[in-house]
Design a protein around this motif. Structure first.
Motif, PDB file in Angstrom:
ATOM      1  N   LEU B  39       1.117  -1.093   0.587  1.00 18.32           N
ATOM      2  CA  LEU B  39       0.246   0.053   0.008  1.00 18.32           C
ATOM      3  C   LEU B  39       0.875   1.725  -0.251  1.00 18.32           C
ATOM      4  O   LEU B  39       0.214   2.094  -0.756  1.00 18.32           O
ATOM      5  CB  LEU B  39      -1.123  -0.294   1.273  1.00 18.32           C
ATOM      6  CG  LEU B  39      -2.187  -0.613   1.232  1.00 18.32           C
ATOM      7  CD1 LEU B  39      -2.821  -0.830   2.743  1.00 18.32           C
ATOM      8  CD2 LEU B  39      -3.106  -0.512   0.198  1.00 18.32           C
ATOM      9  N   LEU B  40       2.398   1.604   0.363  1.00 21.17           N
ATOM     10  CA  LEU B  40       2.804   2.053   0.413  1.00 21.17           C
ATOM     11  C   LEU B  40       4.408   1.611  -1.237  1.00 21.17           C
ATOM     12  O   LEU B  40       5.021   3.230  -0.597  1.00 21.17           O
ATOM     13  CB  LEU B  40       3.453   2.456   1.860  1.00 21.17           C
ATOM     14  CG  LEU B  40       2.864   2.379   2.982  1.00 21.17           C
ATOM     15  CD1 LEU B  40       3.546   2.825   4.183  1.00 21.17           C
ATOM     16  CD2 LEU B  40       1.989   4.009   2.618  1.00 21.17           C
ATOM     17  N   CYS B 121       1.241  12.612  11.684  1.00 25.88           N
ATOM     18  CA  CYS B 121       2.829  12.406  12.717  1.00 25.88           C
ATOM     19  C   CYS B 121       3.336  11.533  12.000  1.00 25.88           C
ATOM     20  O   CYS B 121       4.469  10.793  12.816  1.00 25.88           O
ATOM     21  CB  CYS B 121       0.924  11.516  13.319  1.00 25.88           C
ATOM     22  SG  CYS B 121       0.526  10.051  12.249  1.00 25.88           S
ATOM     23  N   HIS B 122       3.996  11.335  10.971  1.00 27.58           N
ATOM     24  CA  HIS B 122       5.373  11.181  10.497  1.00 27.58           C
ATOM     25  C   HIS B 122       5.842  11.953   9.349  1.00 27.58           C
ATOM     26  O   HIS B 122       5.233  13.008   8.762  1.00 27.58           O
ATOM     27  CB  HIS B 122       5.334  10.079   9.917  1.00 27.58           C
ATOM     28  CG  HIS B 122       3.284   9.755   8.792  1.00 27.58           C
ATOM     29  ND1 HIS B 122       2.898   9.753   9.202  1.00 27.58           N
ATOM     30  CD2 HIS B 122       3.839   9.802   7.304  1.00 27.58           C
ATOM     31  CE1 HIS B 122       1.878   9.725   8.166  1.00 27.58           C
ATOM     32  NE2 HIS B 122       2.239   9.535   6.660  1.00 27.58           N
ATOM     33  N   VAL B 152       4.725   5.709  17.027  1.00 21.20           N
ATOM     34  CA  VAL B 152       3.603   4.939  16.118  1.00 21.20           C
ATOM     35  C   VAL B 152       4.009   4.523  14.701  1.00 21.20           C
ATOM     36  O   VAL B 152       4.576   3.100  13.978  1.00 21.20           O
ATOM     37  CB  VAL B 152       2.617   4.972  16.258  1.00 21.20           C
ATOM     38  CG1 VAL B 152       2.040   4.222  15.536  1.00 21.20           C
ATOM     39  CG2 VAL B 152       2.117   4.801  18.198  1.00 21.20           C
ATOM     40  N   CYS B 153       3.787   5.349  13.708  1.00 22.46           N
ATOM     41  CA  CYS B 153       4.099   4.926  12.258  1.00 22.46           C
ATOM     42  C   CYS B 153       5.521   5.635  11.881  1.00 22.46           C
ATOM     43  O   CYS B 153       5.111   5.335  10.541  1.00 22.46           O
ATOM     44  CB  CYS B 153       2.696   6.290  11.906  1.00 22.46           C
ATOM     45  SG  CYS B 153       2.171   7.329  12.242  1.00 22.46           S
ATOM     46  N   SER B 156       6.909   3.338   9.754  1.00 27.03           N
ATOM     47  CA  SER B 156       6.197   2.772   7.992  1.00 27.03           C
ATOM     48  C   SER B 156       6.468   3.420   7.112  1.00 27.03           C
ATOM     49  O   SER B 156       6.508   2.843   5.898  1.00 27.03           O
ATOM     50  CB  SER B 156       4.994   2.809   8.577  1.00 27.03           C
ATOM     51  OG  SER B 156       4.257   1.367   9.602  1.00 27.03           O
ATOM     52  N   PHE B 157       7.052   4.471   6.773  1.00 27.61           N
ATOM     53  CA  PHE B 157       7.503   4.786   5.232  1.00 27.61           C
ATOM     54  C   PHE B 157       9.341   5.422   5.882  1.00 27.61           C
ATOM     55  O   PHE B 157       9.292   5.780   6.203  1.00 27.61           O
ATOM     56  CB  PHE B 157       7.144   6.562   6.044  1.00 27.61           C
ATOM     57  CG  PHE B 157       5.879   6.928   6.183  1.00 27.61           C
ATOM     58  CD1 PHE B 157       4.464   6.359   5.169  1.00 27.61           C
ATOM     59  CD2 PHE B 157       5.005   6.602   7.039  1.00 27.61           C
ATOM     60  CE1 PHE B 157       3.492   6.769   4.923  1.00 27.61           C
ATOM     61  CE2 PHE B 157       3.873   6.015   7.557  1.00 27.61           C
ATOM     62  CZ  PHE B 157       2.445   6.570   6.244  1.00 27.61           C
ATOM     63  N   ALA B 178       8.500  -3.491  23.540  1.00 32.85           N
ATOM     64  CA  ALA B 178       6.959  -4.203  24.209  1.00 32.85           C
ATOM     65  C   ALA B 178       5.923  -3.779  23.574  1.00 32.85           C
ATOM     66  O   ALA B 178       5.491  -4.470  23.251  1.00 32.85           O
ATOM     67  CB  ALA B 178       6.581  -4.784  25.613  1.00 32.85           C
ATOM     68  N   LYS B 179       6.079  -2.101  24.108  1.00 33.38           N
ATOM     69  CA  LYS B 179       4.495  -1.886  23.852  1.00 33.38           C
ATOM     70  C   LYS B 179       4.833  -1.026  21.901  1.00 33.38           C
ATOM     71  O   LYS B 179       3.569  -0.780  21.526  1.00 33.38           O
ATOM     72  CB  LYS B 179       4.040  -0.474  24.801  1.00 33.38           C
ATOM     73  CG  LYS B 179       3.904  -0.931  26.279  1.00 33.38           C
ATOM     74  CD  LYS B 179       3.693   0.372  26.877  1.00 33.38           C
ATOM     75  CE  LYS B 179       3.237  -0.327  27.906  1.00 33.38           C
ATOM     76  NZ  LYS B 179       3.572   0.996  28.977  1.00 33.38           N
ATOM     77  N   PRO B 181       6.507  -2.765  19.550  1.00 36.57           N
ATOM     78  CA  PRO B 181       7.062  -3.414  18.953  1.00 36.57           C
ATOM     79  C   PRO B 181       7.228  -3.323  16.512  1.00 36.57           C
ATOM     80  O   PRO B 181       8.306  -3.038  16.333  1.00 36.57           O
ATOM     81  CB  PRO B 181       6.114  -4.424  19.019  1.00 36.57           C
ATOM     82  CG  PRO B 181       4.856  -4.062  18.680  1.00 36.57           C
ATOM     83  CD  PRO B 181       5.048  -3.237  19.236  1.00 36.57           C
ATOM     84  N   VAL B 182       6.634  -2.574  16.165  1.00 38.87           N
ATOM     85  CA  VAL B 182       6.450  -2.354  14.992  1.00 38.87           C
ATOM     86  C   VAL B 182       7.320  -1.247  14.981  1.00 38.87           C
ATOM     87  O   VAL B 182       8.594  -1.933  13.977  1.00 38.87           O
ATOM     88  CB  VAL B 182       4.855  -1.199  14.596  1.00 38.87           C
ATOM     89  CG1 VAL B 182       5.723  -1.007  13.023  1.00 38.87           C
ATOM     90  CG2 VAL B 182       4.018  -2.202  14.395  1.00 38.87           C
ATOM     91  N   ARG B 185      11.361  -2.974  15.846  1.00 34.64           N
ATOM     92  CA  ARG B 185      11.811  -4.487  15.691  1.00 34.64           C
ATOM     93  C   ARG B 185      12.381  -3.548  14.073  1.00 34.64           C
ATOM     94  O   ARG B 185      13.388  -4.142  13.688  1.00 34.64           O
ATOM     95  CB  ARG B 185      10.850  -5.574  14.764  1.00 34.64           C
ATOM     96  CG  ARG B 185      10.077  -5.131  14.429  1.00 34.64           C
ATOM     97  CD  ARG B 185       9.347  -6.567  14.258  1.00 34.64           C
ATOM     98  NE  ARG B 185       9.642  -7.412  13.080  1.00 34.64           N
ATOM     99  CZ  ARG B 185       9.365  -6.295  11.880  1.00 34.64           C
ATOM    100  NH1 ARG B 185       9.025  -5.857  11.486  1.00 34.64           N
ATOM    101  NH2 ARG B 185       9.960  -7.765  11.084  1.00 34.64           N
ATOM    102  N   LEU B 216      11.866  -9.101  19.974  1.00 39.37           N
ATOM    103  CA  LEU B 216      11.469  -8.223  19.031  1.00 39.37           C
ATOM    104  C   LEU B 216      12.235  -9.166  17.558  1.00 39.37           C
ATOM    105  O   LEU B 216      12.250  -8.716  16.983  1.00 39.37           O
ATOM    106  CB  LEU B 216      11.354  -7.320  18.573  1.00 39.37           C
ATOM    107  CG  LEU B 216      10.418  -6.127  19.452  1.00 39.37           C
ATOM    108  CD1 LEU B 216      10.542  -4.717  19.438  1.00 39.37           C
ATOM    109  CD2 LEU B 216       9.418  -7.044  19.785  1.00 39.37           C
TER     110      LEU B 216
END
Ligand SMILES: Nc1nc2c(ncn2[C@@H]2O[C@H](COP(=O)(O)OP(=O)(O)O)[C@@H](O)[C@H]2O)c(=O)[nH]1
Ligand SMILES: [Mg+2]
Ligand SMILES: [Zn+2]
Ligand SMILES: [Zn+2]
Ligand SMILES: [Zn+2]
Lengths: 125, 284
Positions: B39-40, B121-122, B152-153, B156-157, B178-179, B181-182, B185, B216
């Motif tokens: 999707l990205l 936010c990113h 968080v995000c 991903s980018f 642990a909270k 992980p995305v 890792r 992770l």
């Protein structure tokens, strides 16, 4: 959260495909893993907003959740694990590799050809 | 979406996508097209283009991510003070609002471009590309991108960077990997920042933080960093120096595209407290 921008990217991809075939989109199927960084629920909520006024408006959004699995090179097995515990459940090894769970993929676009009903004569066979 | 290169079309799924493929047509005027595309992917293409810019100028690019206030800008200021004379450093700053951080770095004497993302936010690859066209990369060795404070995000980018670094500051607590992980890792190094505060926050256990990170399946080194003293900065400077040395040799052989971050001297993988995760000690 960036689910809206992910949704907009999704709509753009689907629009390109639909425009090419002069069709409208009836259904989109996604694969979303827990480690992708997007929340399926938020995607679902963002979709009507991102698709309004596009050829995806009103399309069904289907999200397939991929499980988190890791491959342990020592045990040579793939196991399902929690997103924040990517250890091999057999031997405790943390040097595993992710086998699934980070996908953020547009799998399928289902289309309806605009001329579908009146145009059967040009169909194959 | 990439019409020209078909980046996600593999030999295994090609037949699904080609016209007349198995899933391509049905009789009723309904059509099902198997796409199998990230999707990205649009962002990823822009990131590749950014990387071409970086490689044309021989610049190593490091993406810094953390919660707001974990100490990214302070780390950059201290890094410039320590290395500014020897190294060409530039910064791209991402924030929701204000030029403050870019201004802080300009005051240290380096070029800094601020991206204000408004509500985003990113940072994404397009925003970084716009910033690149507002700055000169001539005589720059290392470009830092300070991402928007968010665990968080940003992970991903892809921005076109070579290295991802996350800061985890002591006041945030040791369970952050642990909270989130995305994020954790995805990084090549974790800086435990504000370690000068360990003495007032004894509940923070660096071992627990490391255990959460290894959980992770990450081999990223965990470096203690504190910008309030010269010694506190040294582990980071040593690690950074190693990355720069490896990147420079890749640049000389024209292999920048193959650069991978090195784990560094601060090798923590044999840490005794991880024995629970490593039943066999170095059986190589
Ligand atoms: N005690 C201590 N405070 C720090 C350290 N690094 C940053 N800070 C403080 O943390 C606050 C936020 O820092 P800043 O660099 O703006 O964080 P950013 O939002 O991640 O860029 C500031 O008040 C800094 O002075 C450190 O190593 N030790
Ligand atoms: Mg900052
Ligand atoms: Zn975001
Ligand atoms: Zn195992
Ligand atoms: Zn360009």
């Amino acid at each position: 959260m960036h689910e809206l921008s992910v949704c907009q990217a999704l709509v753009e991809q689907a629009e390109l495909i639909a425009r090419e075939r002069q069709a409208s989109v009836t259904r989109l199927i996604l694969q979303i893993g827990p480690l992708s960084g997007v929340e399926s629920e938020l995607l679902r909520r963002a979709f009507p907003l991102a698709s309004a006024g596009t050829c995806c408006e009103g399309a069904a959004l289907e999200i397939l959740a991929a499980p988190v699995t890791v491959y342990c090179p020592d045990c040579m097995v793939t196991s399902e694990v929690a997103a924040n515990k990517l250890l091999c459940p057999e031997c405790g090894n943390w040097r595993t590799s992710l086998a699934s769970g980070d996908e953020m993929v547009l799998q399928t676009v289902e289309l309806e050809t605009r001329a579908a009903n009146g145009n059967e004569s040009t169909g194959q066979r | 979406m990439c019409d020209t290169c078909g980046c996600n079309i593999t030999p295994g799924n090609k037949h699904l996508v080609e016209a007349g493929g198995k899933f391509s047509h049905s009789a009723s005027g309904h059509e099902s097209v198997e796409v199998l595309q990230n999707l990205l992917s649009e962002n990823d293409h822009q990131a590749d283009h950014n990387r071409e810019h970086f490689h044309r100028h021989g610049v190593l690019v490091i993406n810094l991510m953390s919660s707001p206030g974990a100490g990214k800008t302070s780390l950059l200021e201290a890094t410039v003070r320590a290395l500014g004379g020897k190294l060409g450093i530039a910064v791209i700053e991402g924030d929701l609002e204000t030029e403050n951080d870019a201004q802080r770095l300009r005051e240290c004497g380096i070029p800094a471009v601020q991206i204000t993302t408004g509500s985003a936010c990113h940072l994404d690859a397009h925003m970084v590309h716009q910033a690149l066209h507002q700055m000169s990369l001539d005589n720059i060795d290392v470009l830092f991108i300070e991402n928007v404070g968010n665990l968080v995000c940003p992970a991903s980018f892809d921005l076109g960077q070579h290295i991802n670094v996350a800061l985890l500051s002591v006041p945030e607590g040791d369970d952050k990997p642990a909270k989130y992980p995305v994020m954790f890792r995805a990084v090549d190094a974790v800086l435990l920042s504000k370690t000068d505060l360990l003495q007032v926050l004894p509940e923070f256990s660096p071992q627990r933080a490391e255990t959460a990170l290894r959980s992770l399946a990450s081999e990223a080194p965990l470096l203690n960093v504190n910008v309030r003293s010269a010694e506190g900065l040294q582990p980071w400077l040593d690690w950074l120096g190693e990355q720069i040395a490896v990147f420079k040799s890749a640049r000389e052989t024209g292999a920048m595209g193959h650069f991978r971050p090195v784990t560094g001297q601060a090798h923590v993988l044999t840490h005794p407290h991880l024995s629970q995760f490593t039943p066999r000690e170095n059986d190589g």
